[in-house]
Design a protein around this motif. Structure first.
Motif: not given
Length: 326
Positions: A144, A147-148, A150-152, A154, A158, A160, A164, A179-180
């Motif tokens: 996680d 993953i976070k 990656d999400i942060s 830009e 990512i 829908e 992972y 998403k999260s």
């Protein structure tokens, strides 16, 4: 950051991250003061087994603790008796055939619940008794973390629904995210030998029968997940790819493919999960994955597959820092 955390950060702090595998223990030492890194070193020690650390390793870690008063030791928990469910409702464990009285649980940000058997916690306490542990992090928390990140970022696209994977050599951690939000998670040991589940904890431990009963859910889940996948050739498309000479996989690579396929089968076929179509796969790789595995997954899953080299030991230290300095 709290006032106490701010004061701690001004001191010299040492962080040690440990990953125990079948025959070795990987250690990373990082010494920091404020925002400055003073010293970093990585080491690997041979051990007899997961249950018995070498004297060389024990002496090394204890010597480092003597050098710095503020030392924090973190263990990566890569044992079979753990899992994750997509809710923080502890009573929901029963739906997943997990006895809530025989596991330790942690709710993560009201998003999901991770659990580990009490037998695994005892293993960690006993094995590291001569060293001591400050933190024990689940592989789901480490995955996680990536993953976070990656999400942060830009620059990283990512989708829908993402699959992972955290690849740490002897273990495979899977999380399917919307998403999260977690939809599904699973953990597998893909090493040749795994004897941790059969550890003898001495006179004060449960009987062997009780231990096996406590871990029945883990063994039963694995049997369910790999039903009809006992041979790599049972995976659709693999045999043809091998005949065409496109793929060469080691035994451990084959287990990686098999267990990942089993996780997908469980996600799509089990009514317990909100099964939505996975759009892409993202692999966080700590050991330099065989490129043939990536090629196979792209060919057979018909999904976009990307991978990134990561350091689990770095992640463990970052997570420890957040706990100490918060």
């Amino acid at each position: 950051m709290s006032l106490f955390g701010s004061v701690k950060k001004r001191m010299t702090n040492q962080f040690l991250a440990l990953i125990v595998e079948e025959k070795n223990c990987k250690v990373k030492q990082k010494v920091v003061k404020g925002n400055d890194t003073i010293f970093v070193e990585e080491s690997t020690f041979e051990i007899e087994s997961k249950d018995k650390l070498s004297e060389e390793l024990i002496n090394y870690v204890n010597r480092l603790q003597e050098d710095y008063e503020h030392t924090y030791i973190t263990l990566f928990l890569n044992t079979l008796g753990q899992g994750v469910i997509p809710t923080c409702d502890i009573d929901a464990l029963k739906k997943f055939s997990v006895d809530k009285d025989k596991v330790k649980t942690v709710c993560v940000e009201d998003r999901y619940l991770i659990y580990g058997t009490l037998i695994d916690i005892k293993w960690a306490d006993k094995t590291f008794a001569k060293i001591g542990l400050d933190f024990v992090f689940s592989p789901f928390l480490v995955l996680d973390y990536f993953i976070k990140r990656d999400i942060s970022n830009e620059e990283i696209e990512i989708d829908e629904i993402m699959l992972y994977v955290l690849n740490t050599g002897n273990a495979l951690t899977v999380m399917i995210m919307k998403k999260s939000d977690l939809l599904f998670g699973s953990f597998f040991n893909i090493a040749k030998d795994e004897n941790l589940l059969y550890t003898d904890y001495g006179e004060n431990s449960e009987s062997g029968d009780d231990i096996f009963a406590e871990l029945d859910f883990a063994e039963d889940d694995d049997e369910l997940l790999i039903e009809n996948l006992t041979d790599i050739d049972d995976i659709p498309g693999f045999e043809n790819s091998e005949i065409e000479g496109k793929i060469e996989l080691s035994e451990q690579d084959e287990r990686f493919v098999k267990y990942l396929s089993a996780a997908l089968k469980e996600f799509y076929s089990n009514d317990l999960y909100e099964s939505e179509f996975i759009q892409s796969v993202r692999i966080f790789d700590d050991i330099n994955i065989n490129p043939s595995v990536i090629k196979y997954l792209k060919n057979e899953l018909l999904l976009e597959v990307s991978s990134e080299n990561v350091s689990v030991r770095n992640a463990l230290i970052d997570l420890s820092c957040k706990e100490v300095f918060r």
